[in-house]
Design a protein around this motif. Structure first.
Motif, PDB file in Angstrom:
ATOM      1  N   PRO A  32     -18.455  11.270   6.683  1.00 14.98           N
ATOM      2  CA  PRO A  32     -17.935  12.607   7.009  1.00 14.98           C
ATOM      3  C   PRO A  32     -16.448  12.739   6.668  1.00 14.98           C
ATOM      4  N   ASP A  33     -16.040  13.946   6.339  1.00 15.18           N
ATOM      5  CA  ASP A  33     -14.643  14.179   5.947  1.00 15.18           C
ATOM      6  C   ASP A  33     -13.666  13.791   7.039  1.00 15.18           C
ATOM      7  N   ALA A  34     -14.069  13.905   8.306  1.00 17.62           N
ATOM      8  CA  ALA A  34     -13.161  13.589   9.411  1.00 17.62           C
ATOM      9  C   ALA A  34     -12.964  12.091   9.594  1.00 17.62           C
ATOM     10  N   CYS A  35     -13.786  11.264   8.917  1.00 16.78           N
ATOM     11  CA  CYS A  35     -13.708   9.805   9.081  1.00 16.78           C
ATOM     12  C   CYS A  35     -12.949   9.192   7.917  1.00 16.78           C
ATOM     13  N   PRO A  36     -12.185   8.117   8.181  1.00 18.22           N
ATOM     14  CA  PRO A  36     -11.460   7.444   7.101  1.00 18.22           C
ATOM     15  C   PRO A  36     -12.411   6.668   6.187  1.00 18.22           C
ATOM     16  N   ASP A  37     -11.918   6.271   5.024  1.00 16.67           N
ATOM     17  CA  ASP A  37     -12.706   5.478   4.088  1.00 16.67           C
ATOM     18  C   ASP A  37     -13.101   4.146   4.703  1.00 16.67           C
ATOM     19  N   ILE A  38     -14.194   3.588   4.170  1.00 13.90           N
ATOM     20  CA  ILE A  38     -14.691   2.304   4.654  1.00 13.90           C
ATOM     21  C   ILE A  38     -14.039   1.177   3.863  1.00 13.90           C
ATOM     22  N   LEU A  39     -13.421   0.260   4.598  1.00 11.69           N
ATOM     23  CA  LEU A  39     -12.913  -0.968   3.982  1.00 11.69           C
ATOM     24  C   LEU A  39     -13.960  -2.072   4.072  1.00 11.69           C
ATOM     25  N   ALA A  69     -25.717   3.292  14.555  1.00 10.81           N
ATOM     26  CA  ALA A  69     -24.261   3.287  14.713  1.00 10.81           C
ATOM     27  C   ALA A  69     -23.705   2.239  13.759  1.00 10.81           C
ATOM     28  N   VAL A  70     -23.002   2.703  12.727  1.00  6.27           N
ATOM     29  CA  VAL A  70     -22.388   1.811  11.735  1.00  6.27           C
ATOM     30  C   VAL A  70     -20.920   1.656  12.100  1.00  6.27           C
ATOM     31  N   LEU A  71     -20.530   0.454  12.470  1.00  2.00           N
ATOM     32  CA  LEU A  71     -19.142   0.174  12.838  1.00  2.00           C
ATOM     33  C   LEU A  71     -18.431  -0.449  11.648  1.00  2.00           C
ATOM     34  N   TYR A  72     -17.246   0.096  11.330  1.00  2.00           N
ATOM     35  CA  TYR A  72     -16.538  -0.405  10.151  1.00  2.00           C
ATOM     36  C   TYR A  72     -15.038  -0.434  10.385  1.00  2.00           C
ATOM     37  N   VAL A  73     -14.397  -1.286   9.599  1.00  2.63           N
ATOM     38  CA  VAL A  73     -12.931  -1.344   9.569  1.00  2.63           C
ATOM     39  C   VAL A  73     -12.469  -0.312   8.552  1.00  2.63           C
ATOM     40  N   PRO A  74     -11.618   0.641   8.958  1.00  3.66           N
ATOM     41  CA  PRO A  74     -11.191   1.690   8.022  1.00  3.66           C
ATOM     42  C   PRO A  74     -10.130   1.197   7.041  1.00  3.66           C
ATOM     43  N   GLU A  78      -5.873   1.574  11.660  1.00  2.00           N
ATOM     44  CA  GLU A  78      -6.087   0.534  12.645  1.00  2.00           C
ATOM     45  C   GLU A  78      -7.323   0.840  13.490  1.00  2.00           C
ATOM     46  N   GLY A  79      -7.914  -0.234  14.011  1.00  5.30           N
ATOM     47  CA  GLY A  79      -9.003  -0.076  14.967  1.00  5.30           C
ATOM     48  C   GLY A  79     -10.347   0.149  14.294  1.00  5.30           C
ATOM     49  N   LEU A  80     -11.401  -0.159  15.038  1.00  2.00           N
ATOM     50  CA  LEU A  80     -12.770  -0.008  14.549  1.00  2.00           C
ATOM     51  C   LEU A  80     -13.183   1.457  14.589  1.00  2.00           C
ATOM     52  N   ARG A  81     -14.006   1.885  13.616  1.00  2.00           N
ATOM     53  CA  ARG A  81     -14.495   3.254  13.566  1.00  2.00           C
ATOM     54  C   ARG A  81     -16.029   3.255  13.560  1.00  2.00           C
ATOM     55  N   ARG A  82     -16.591   4.426  13.875  1.00  2.00           N
ATOM     56  CA  ARG A  82     -18.042   4.563  13.928  1.00  2.00           C
ATOM     57  C   ARG A  82     -18.506   5.691  13.017  1.00  2.00           C
ATOM     58  N   ARG A 116     -24.760  -1.216   4.128  1.00  2.00           N
ATOM     59  CA  ARG A 116     -23.757  -1.717   3.173  1.00  2.00           C
ATOM     60  C   ARG A 116     -23.106  -0.523   2.493  1.00  2.00           C
ATOM     61  N   SER A 117     -21.832  -0.683   2.183  1.00  2.00           N
ATOM     62  CA  SER A 117     -21.090   0.412   1.551  1.00  2.00           C
ATOM     63  C   SER A 117     -21.304   0.370   0.041  1.00  2.00           C
ATOM     64  N   LEU A 118     -21.759   1.497  -0.510  1.00  2.00           N
ATOM     65  CA  LEU A 118     -21.905   1.623  -1.958  1.00  2.00           C
ATOM     66  C   LEU A 118     -20.564   1.929  -2.600  1.00  2.00           C
ATOM     67  N   ASN A 119     -19.736   2.639  -1.867  1.00  2.00           N
ATOM     68  CA  ASN A 119     -18.327   2.859  -2.217  1.00  2.00           C
ATOM     69  C   ASN A 119     -17.624   3.265  -0.928  1.00  2.00           C
ATOM     70  N   PRO A 120     -16.326   3.456  -0.926  1.00  2.00           N
ATOM     71  CA  PRO A 120     -15.633   3.760   0.338  1.00  2.00           C
ATOM     72  C   PRO A 120     -16.115   5.019   1.042  1.00  2.00           C
ATOM     73  N   ARG A 121     -16.896   5.889   0.348  1.00  2.00           N
ATOM     74  CA  ARG A 121     -17.354   7.121   0.973  1.00  2.00           C
ATOM     75  C   ARG A 121     -18.879   7.239   1.027  1.00  2.00           C
ATOM     76  N   LYS A 122     -19.597   6.167   0.715  1.00  2.00           N
ATOM     77  CA  LYS A 122     -21.064   6.246   0.721  1.00  2.00           C
ATOM     78  C   LYS A 122     -21.647   4.966   1.296  1.00  2.00           C
ATOM     79  N   VAL A 123     -22.695   5.133   2.138  1.00  2.00           N
ATOM     80  CA  VAL A 123     -23.311   4.010   2.849  1.00  2.00           C
ATOM     81  C   VAL A 123     -24.819   4.052   2.631  1.00  2.00           C
ATOM     82  N   LEU A 124     -25.405   2.897   2.386  1.00  2.00           N
ATOM     83  CA  LEU A 124     -26.869   2.750   2.361  1.00  2.00           C
ATOM     84  C   LEU A 124     -27.295   2.031   3.633  1.00  2.00           C
ATOM     85  N   THR A 125     -28.105   2.707   4.450  1.00  2.00           N
ATOM     86  CA  THR A 125     -28.543   2.156   5.739  1.00  2.00           C
ATOM     87  C   THR A 125     -30.036   1.878   5.693  1.00  2.00           C
ATOM     88  N   ARG A 126     -30.433   0.750   6.253  1.00  2.00           N
ATOM     89  CA  ARG A 126     -31.843   0.346   6.308  1.00  2.00           C
ATOM     90  C   ARG A 126     -32.203  -0.003   7.744  1.00  2.00           C
TER      91      ARG A 126
END
Length: 508
Positions: A32-39, A69-74, A78-82, A116-126
């Motif tokens: 989502p636009d309100a969330c930072p990129d995934i590191l 709930a996908v938890l990631y380091v942005p 700082e801090g964990l994001r969801r 797993r992150s396909l890129n910093p703005r896209k996630v594949l969830t299984r």
């Protein structure tokens, strides 16, 4: 001369299908636009909710949603994001005995979830799901327990009583729980809710009249990020008590009761971060079994006329055990980097199997324990491991066994030498039934024009009792009655020693 079978009718349910359906779903999602990129993705956990279930002609269908709930380091923050990802699922099964009148019990559970992150703005969830289903078809069981006739027909009847464990009621009830929960004063405020999970337990159930009263607890476990960025857990016990309508059962009946989620919503309420608004939608599913004594007409003949009796087979089940065995799992999980503190631990239960050696049945389940921890360098890491677990029960050969496995109660994880020590309970709840096959009379045809042929039979017969012979079999073979043989030989009740010489009088 008319013969009329006396018939007992009993309303019950047959188990048409008892199986587990396995389903795997994947979904690509945009951050989502309100969330930072995934590191870097740290952890993925899913909660499953049942949405619908339907029995049709020859088919069943179960649908629901797995909320991940996908938890990631942005990246650059700082801090964990969801990131929350909802994945719908639908699974089905076909069987010839299914129909729209069937009652369908369904319990979905998560076996595994990852992202797993396909890129910093896209996630594949299984997500991998297992849906335990039981389907019960209503029927009216009919049993012939005797014959009504005139005494001149010379009808002799042999009855028996069978003990049968029958499914008498299959019911369900939806209910909800809503409340605002406050953190204890010792807990830091919430900046963001990261994860929530709910363990549902039914601690007590009792039938009173036509009511099934059950009580239990919903244990809500939260993981949240505080303003400083630290990760904190919080837990709440939410008791529930409900009444479900049942009918036609006695108060000592055996009840299998399962409570599952159909909806779960947790959100921060207020600006200070100490209150959580919780809304849970739940469904209770009950299967009630009762031991009934069933009278059967097992054999019949006439001392006067030729008589033909049609027979049919019956299989009755006797309840042997319906209980729960708890096993504690304890293991050291090796970590790549030393653990400084544990942030979260959860367990998923995989496939349940059983094997038999003689009278010993081994129940086995695969469990996967997941731990989120902070390393000595301060980085957030995860470790997961699949651990087999089993327990043995003594069951007589020939008994059938169905088993469900859950991980209730608190899971423990703490840093230890070389890794993290984990401990958690595993409950094997099993139902054991012993089948018994017999036959009973289903129809009788009496031919009044055909008298029983006794022309060649002497007026008195001396007969030795063979091994395993019953007095009934001897009386039937010679066209006389058991009472006549007992009187002629001055026999005691139920006494027929092998090798005894019997006087068989001819029936007049």
């Amino acid at each position: 001369m008319e013969l009329e079978c006396k018939t007992t009718h009993l309303n019950c349910y047959d188990t048409v299908l008892d199986t587990t359906l396995y389903q795997e779903e994947t979904l690509e999602s945009i951050v989502p636009d309100a969330c930072p990129d995934i590191l870097r993705i740290v952890d993925t956990e899913a909660v499953v909710c049942l949405k619908s279930k339907e029995a049709q002609e020859g088919r069943i269908e179960v649908a629901g949603t797995a909320r991940c709930a996908v938890l990631y380091v942005p990246d650059g923050a700082e801090g964990l994001r969801r990131m929350t990802i909802s994945i719908p699922f639908t699974c089905s099964a076909e069987h010839a005995g299914l129909g729209s009148s069937c009652r369908l019990m369904a319990v979905p559970r998560v076996q595994a979830a990852d992202a797993r992150s396909l890129n910093p703005r896209k996630v594949l969830t299984r997500v991998s799901l297992a849906v335990e289903v039981q389907v019960f078809a209503p029927r009216t069981a009919s049993f012939c327990d005797g014959v009504e006739c005139e005494s001149a027909a010379g009808i002799q009847q042999l009855g028996e009583t069978q003990s049968a464990c029958l499914v008498i009621a299959v019911e369900e009830k939806p209910f909800t729980f809503s409340d605002d929960l406050n953190l204890s004063g010792s807990k830091p405020a919430m900046e963001e809710l990261l994860k929530s999970r709910v363990d549902l337990r039914c601690s007590e159930s009792k039938i009173i009249g036509n009511k099934l009263i059950f009580k239990g607890e919903a244990e809500l476990q939260l993981l949240y990020r505080e303003p400083s960025g630290a990760i904190c857990p919080a837990s709440f016990e939410l008791p529930f008590s409900q009444i479900m309508e049942v009918s036609g059962v006695e108060e000592d009946a055996d009840c299998t009761l399962q409570v599952l989620l159909t909806g779960c919503d947790c959100s921060l309420d207020g600006g200070e971060g100490h209150t959580v608004a919780v809304s849970l939608a739940m469904l209770a599913q009950a299967v009630v079994r009762e031991e009934r004594q069933i009278a059967l007409l097992s054999d019949v003949y006439s001392t006067v006329y030729e008589l033909n009796a049609e027979r049919r087979p019956y299989t009755f089940y006797r309840l042997m055990e319906h209980t729960e065995r708890r096993v504690m799992v304890r293991e050291i999980l090796e970590t790549v980097t030393p653990a400084r503190e544990v942030c979260d631990v959860y367990v998923t239960v995989g496939a349940v199997s059983q094997s038999r050696e003689g009278s010993q049945v081994n129940l086995s389940a695969e469990t996967t324990v997941n731990v989120v921890y902070r390393g000595e360098d301060g980085s957030l890491c995860t470790v997961a491991r699949t651990l087999p677990c089993s327990c043995s029960v003594e069951l007589a050969e020939g008994a059938s066994c169905t088993c469900r496995c859950t991980c209730p109660g608190e899971r423990f994880a703490t840093p230890a030498g070389g890794g993290i020590e984990v401990r958690y309970p595993l409950d094997f709840r099993y139902l054991a039934l012993m089948p018994h096959n017999t036959t009973g009379v289903s129809d009788i045809r009496l031919d009044e024009s055909a008298l029983r042929n006794t022309a060649g039979q002497p007026s008195i017969v001396l007969r030795m009792v063979g091994e395993g012979e019953r007095l009934w079999d001897i009386a039937k073979a010679y066209g006389t009655t058991m009472d006549d043989i007992v009187q002629a030989n001055a026999l005691g009740e139920d006494v027929l020693p092998m090798g005894q010489l019997l006087l068989i009088p001819k029936k007049r």
